[in-house]
Design a protein around this motif. Structure first.
Motif, PDB file in Angstrom:
ATOM      1  N   ALA A  94       0.825  -1.210   0.000  1.00  0.00           N
ATOM      2  CA  ALA A  94       0.000   0.000   0.000  1.00  0.00           C
ATOM      3  C   ALA A  94       0.858   1.259   0.000  1.00  0.00           C
ATOM      4  CB  ALA A  94      -0.941  -0.009   1.205  1.00  0.00           C
ATOM      5  N   VAL A  95       1.892   1.273   0.827  1.00  0.00           N
ATOM      6  CA  VAL A  95       2.738   2.455   0.964  1.00  0.00           C
ATOM      7  C   VAL A  95       3.694   2.599  -0.213  1.00  0.00           C
ATOM      8  CG1 VAL A  95       4.569   3.520   2.351  1.00  0.00           C
ATOM      9  CG2 VAL A  95       2.587   2.501   3.485  1.00  0.00           C
ATOM     10  N   GLU A  96       4.371   1.521  -0.590  1.00  0.00           N
ATOM     11  CA  GLU A  96       5.469   1.638  -1.540  1.00  0.00           C
ATOM     12  C   GLU A  96       5.024   1.710  -3.003  1.00  0.00           C
ATOM     13  OE1 GLU A  96       8.923  -0.776  -0.735  1.00  0.00           O
ATOM     14  OE2 GLU A  96       8.277  -1.004   1.354  1.00  0.00           O
ATOM     15  N   ALA A  97       3.871   1.136  -3.320  1.00  0.00           N
ATOM     16  CA  ALA A  97       3.387   1.274  -4.694  1.00  0.00           C
ATOM     17  C   ALA A  97       3.058   2.735  -4.977  1.00  0.00           C
ATOM     18  CB  ALA A  97       2.162   0.390  -4.920  1.00  0.00           C
ATOM     19  N   GLU A  98       2.415   3.389  -4.041  1.00  0.00           N
ATOM     20  CA  GLU A  98       2.116   4.812  -4.227  1.00  0.00           C
ATOM     21  C   GLU A  98       3.375   5.652  -4.163  1.00  0.00           C
ATOM     22  OE1 GLU A  98      -0.066   8.127  -5.154  1.00  0.00           O
ATOM     23  OE2 GLU A  98      -0.548   5.985  -5.328  1.00  0.00           O
ATOM     24  N   ALA A  99       4.323   5.269  -3.302  1.00  0.00           N
ATOM     25  CA  ALA A  99       5.589   5.993  -3.238  1.00  0.00           C
ATOM     26  C   ALA A  99       6.305   5.928  -4.582  1.00  0.00           C
ATOM     27  CB  ALA A  99       6.475   5.415  -2.138  1.00  0.00           C
ATOM     28  N   ALA A 100       6.313   4.764  -5.211  1.00  0.00           N
ATOM     29  CA  ALA A 100       6.971   4.624  -6.515  1.00  0.00           C
ATOM     30  C   ALA A 100       6.271   5.479  -7.565  1.00  0.00           C
ATOM     31  CB  ALA A 100       6.979   3.154  -6.938  1.00  0.00           C
ATOM     32  N   ARG A 101       4.948   5.515  -7.486  1.00  0.00           N
ATOM     33  CA  ARG A 101       4.192   6.347  -8.432  1.00  0.00           C
ATOM     34  C   ARG A 101       4.597   7.824  -8.288  1.00  0.00           C
ATOM     35  NH1 ARG A 101      -0.586   5.490 -10.870  1.00  0.00           N
ATOM     36  NH2 ARG A 101      -1.021   3.686  -9.530  1.00  0.00           N
ATOM     37  N   LEU A 102       4.637   8.293  -7.053  1.00  0.00           N
ATOM     38  CA  LEU A 102       4.990   9.686  -6.809  1.00  0.00           C
ATOM     39  C   LEU A 102       6.450   9.964  -7.140  1.00  0.00           C
ATOM     40  CD1 LEU A 102       3.088  10.295  -3.444  1.00  0.00           C
ATOM     41  CD2 LEU A 102       2.500  11.196  -5.700  1.00  0.00           C
ATOM     42  N   ALA A 103       7.323   8.991  -6.844  1.00  0.00           N
ATOM     43  CA  ALA A 103       8.744   9.168  -7.150  1.00  0.00           C
ATOM     44  C   ALA A 103       8.953   9.341  -8.649  1.00  0.00           C
ATOM     45  CB  ALA A 103       9.547   7.978  -6.631  1.00  0.00           C
ATOM     46  N   ALA A 104       8.205   8.587  -9.455  1.00  0.00           N
ATOM     47  CA  ALA A 104       8.325   8.718 -10.906  1.00  0.00           C
ATOM     48  C   ALA A 104       7.938  10.120 -11.368  1.00  0.00           C
ATOM     49  CB  ALA A 104       7.455   7.671 -11.596  1.00  0.00           C
ATOM     50  N   ALA A 105       6.965  10.698 -10.695  1.00  0.00           N
ATOM     51  CA  ALA A 105       6.480  12.015 -11.100  1.00  0.00           C
ATOM     52  C   ALA A 105       7.302  13.160 -10.527  1.00  0.00           C
ATOM     53  CB  ALA A 105       5.019  12.171 -10.661  1.00  0.00           C
ATOM     54  N   LYS A 106       7.897  12.954  -9.339  1.00  0.00           N
ATOM     55  CA  LYS A 106       8.454  14.091  -8.612  1.00  0.00           C
ATOM     56  C   LYS A 106       9.959  14.041  -8.386  1.00  0.00           C
ATOM     57  CE  LYS A 106       5.884  15.089  -4.953  1.00  0.00           C
ATOM     58  NZ  LYS A 106       5.046  14.842  -3.740  1.00  0.00           N
ATOM     59  N   HIS A 107      10.632  12.976  -8.777  1.00  0.00           N
ATOM     60  CA  HIS A 107      12.044  12.836  -8.415  1.00  0.00           C
ATOM     61  C   HIS A 107      12.915  13.900  -9.074  1.00  0.00           C
ATOM     62  CE1 HIS A 107      12.262  10.578 -12.299  1.00  0.00           C
ATOM     63  NE2 HIS A 107      13.493  11.089 -12.328  1.00  0.00           N
ATOM     64  N   THR A 108      13.989  14.228  -8.362  1.00  0.00           N
ATOM     65  CA  THR A 108      15.009  15.127  -8.889  1.00  0.00           C
ATOM     66  C   THR A 108      16.200  14.298  -9.385  1.00  0.00           C
ATOM     67  OG1 THR A 108      16.167  15.323  -6.781  1.00  0.00           O
ATOM     68  CG2 THR A 108      14.337  16.864  -7.182  1.00  0.00           C
ATOM     69  N   ALA A 109      17.149  14.972  -9.973  1.00  0.00           N
ATOM     70  CA  ALA A 109      18.358  14.273 -10.413  1.00  0.00           C
ATOM     71  C   ALA A 109      19.098  13.664  -9.238  1.00  0.00           C
ATOM     72  CB  ALA A 109      19.273  15.240 -11.181  1.00  0.00           C
ATOM     73  N   ASP A 110      19.137  14.387  -8.125  1.00  0.00           N
ATOM     74  CA  ASP A 110      19.789  13.847  -6.924  1.00  0.00           C
ATOM     75  C   ASP A 110      19.052  12.618  -6.406  1.00  0.00           C
ATOM     76  OD1 ASP A 110      21.790  15.730  -6.937  1.00  0.00           O
ATOM     77  OD2 ASP A 110      20.842  17.036  -5.457  1.00  0.00           O
ATOM     78  N   GLN A 167      15.605  -3.517 -10.838  1.00  0.00           N
ATOM     79  CA  GLN A 167      16.041  -2.669 -11.941  1.00  0.00           C
ATOM     80  C   GLN A 167      14.842  -2.131 -12.709  1.00  0.00           C
ATOM     81  OE1 GLN A 167      19.336  -1.737 -12.524  1.00  0.00           O
ATOM     82  NE2 GLN A 167      18.247  -0.250 -13.808  1.00  0.00           N
ATOM     83  N   ALA A 168      13.787  -2.938 -12.808  1.00  0.00           N
ATOM     84  CA  ALA A 168      12.570  -2.485 -13.490  1.00  0.00           C
ATOM     85  C   ALA A 168      11.933  -1.310 -12.753  1.00  0.00           C
ATOM     86  CB  ALA A 168      11.577  -3.638 -13.616  1.00  0.00           C
ATOM     87  N   ILE A 169      11.985  -1.339 -11.418  1.00  0.00           N
ATOM     88  CA  ILE A 169      11.473  -0.218 -10.627  1.00  0.00           C
ATOM     89  C   ILE A 169      12.300   1.033 -10.913  1.00  0.00           C
ATOM     90  CG2 ILE A 169      11.135   0.684  -8.290  1.00  0.00           C
ATOM     91  CD1 ILE A 169      10.656  -2.242  -7.385  1.00  0.00           C
ATOM     92  N   VAL A 170      13.620   0.876 -10.915  1.00  0.00           N
ATOM     93  CA  VAL A 170      14.518   2.005 -11.198  1.00  0.00           C
ATOM     94  C   VAL A 170      14.211   2.579 -12.584  1.00  0.00           C
ATOM     95  CG1 VAL A 170      16.915   2.700 -11.554  1.00  0.00           C
ATOM     96  CG2 VAL A 170      16.341   1.115  -9.706  1.00  0.00           C
ATOM     97  N   ASN A 171      14.074   1.709 -13.571  1.00  0.00           N
ATOM     98  CA  ASN A 171      13.855   2.171 -14.938  1.00  0.00           C
ATOM     99  C   ASN A 171      12.530   2.925 -15.067  1.00  0.00           C
ATOM    100  OD1 ASN A 171      16.244   0.909 -15.616  1.00  0.00           O
ATOM    101  ND2 ASN A 171      15.266  -0.888 -16.525  1.00  0.00           N
ATOM    102  N   ALA A 172      11.489   2.425 -14.428  1.00  0.00           N
ATOM    103  CA  ALA A 172      10.184   3.076 -14.521  1.00  0.00           C
ATOM    104  C   ALA A 172      10.213   4.461 -13.886  1.00  0.00           C
ATOM    105  CB  ALA A 172       9.120   2.209 -13.851  1.00  0.00           C
ATOM    106  N   ILE A 173      10.900   4.575 -12.748  1.00  0.00           N
ATOM    107  CA  ILE A 173      11.003   5.881 -12.099  1.00  0.00           C
ATOM    108  C   ILE A 173      11.828   6.826 -12.960  1.00  0.00           C
ATOM    109  CG2 ILE A 173      11.926   7.102 -10.088  1.00  0.00           C
ATOM    110  CD1 ILE A 173      11.246   4.590  -8.436  1.00  0.00           C
ATOM    111  N   ALA A 174      12.950   6.344 -13.500  1.00  0.00           N
ATOM    112  CA  ALA A 174      13.803   7.182 -14.352  1.00  0.00           C
ATOM    113  C   ALA A 174      13.047   7.659 -15.586  1.00  0.00           C
ATOM    114  CB  ALA A 174      15.049   6.405 -14.766  1.00  0.00           C
ATOM    115  N   ASP A 175      12.153   6.814 -16.121  1.00  0.00           N
ATOM    116  CA  ASP A 175      11.360   7.166 -17.309  1.00  0.00           C
ATOM    117  C   ASP A 175      10.161   8.054 -16.970  1.00  0.00           C
ATOM    118  OD1 ASP A 175      13.061   5.624 -18.813  1.00  0.00           O
ATOM    119  OD2 ASP A 175      11.730   3.878 -18.904  1.00  0.00           O
ATOM    120  N   ARG A 176       9.973   8.336 -15.677  1.00  0.00           N
ATOM    121  CA  ARG A 176       8.830   9.121 -15.199  1.00  0.00           C
ATOM    122  C   ARG A 176       7.497   8.499 -15.610  1.00  0.00           C
ATOM    123  NH1 ARG A 176      10.346  13.472 -12.500  1.00  0.00           N
ATOM    124  NH2 ARG A 176      12.394  14.426 -12.923  1.00  0.00           N
ATOM    125  N   ASP A 177       7.487   7.164 -15.622  1.00  0.00           N
ATOM    126  CA  ASP A 177       6.261   6.422 -15.933  1.00  0.00           C
ATOM    127  C   ASP A 177       5.632   6.000 -14.614  1.00  0.00           C
ATOM    128  OD1 ASP A 177       4.303   4.585 -16.694  1.00  0.00           O
ATOM    129  OD2 ASP A 177       5.474   3.901 -18.433  1.00  0.00           O
TER     130      ASP A 177
END
Length: 228
Positions: free
Chosen positions: A99-115, A195-205
């Motif tokens: 519940a917590v981490e699926a939404e966190a990943a969604r938000l991370a894809a949308a809001k992450h910075t380069a750092d 790695q798939a999680i990393v790639n999805a966040i990096a792609d802002r998907d």
């Protein structure tokens, strides 16, 4: 009612007032005595009374209404979050993570910075390297990776939930690893999934990030269901 004499007084006052509520002396909907009256009744200071009242409010028993006083709004105390987490079964902990981490990943894809992205990639690399190490080192590296994702979500509530779950998550994941390893199966390192999680966040998907995270943690639930 006898005065309270021994320390810690706030804990004793909390328990005494709770017993008045659960025992029916202070029924649901009743306005309780003022701080001054309670301090005199228990033989303690008003600051100690206030501390006890705050604790009972957190536990869902009392509610302060501005200009009216403090009222009984519950008769069964809600367990503290930290205690609930400590008592949770492994399945409940993993379901909470989903519940917590699926939404966190969604938000991370949308809001992450380069750092943020650099931190996620570094944590993933450390997790990959820890896959063949001790169970403790592997689990700690896994938690560090997921925390990097959570922090990239930039949501203080989600971060707080993750932090509060972490001690029990660590225990649960060590248990999961032990169950799998005791069965003679290889440790579930899941390098490709992370790695798939990393790639999805990096792609802002955002949708893909949530989906792969949910799928990965759902697989952890599967380890619990399989006969070992």
């Amino acid at each position: 009612m006898p005065p309270l004499r021994r320390n810690p007084l706030s804990g004793q006052a909390t328990q005494a007032m709770m017993e008045l509520i659960t025992g029916g002396q202070w029924p649901l909907g009743r306005k309780i005595p003022s701080e001054t009256a309670l301090a005199a009744e228990f033989g303690i200071g008003r600051s100690t009374v206030r501390e006890a009242l705050r604790e009972l409010a957190v536990r869902g028993l009392l509610e302060a209404r501005q200009g009216s006083g403090v009222f009984v709004v519950g008769t069964e105390p809600v367990e503290e979050w930290s205690l609930l987490v400590r008592r949770a079964e492994i399945r409940e902990v993993v379901e909470g993570r989903i519940a917590v981490e699926a939404e966190a990943a969604r938000l991370a894809a949308a809001k992450h910075t380069a750092d943020d992205m650099r931190a996620i990639e570094a944590a993933n690399g450390a997790r990959q390297a820890a896959g063949d190490g001790s169970s403790e080192a592997f689990v700690d590296a896994d938690i560090a990776f997921h925390r990097a994702v959570v922090e990239a979500a930039r949501n203080s509530v989600i971060t707080g939930l993750f932090v509060s779950l972490t001690p029990r998550v660590r225990e649960a994941m060590l248990d999961v690893v032990a169950v799998v390893e005791d069965s003679g199966e290889p440790r579930p390192v899941d390098r490709t999934e992370h790695q798939a999680i990393v790639n999805a966040i990096a792609d802002r998907d955002a949708d893909r990030a949530a989906r792969v995270t949910r799928g990965h943690l759902g697989k952890v639930l599967g380890y619990l269901d399989e006969p070992h």
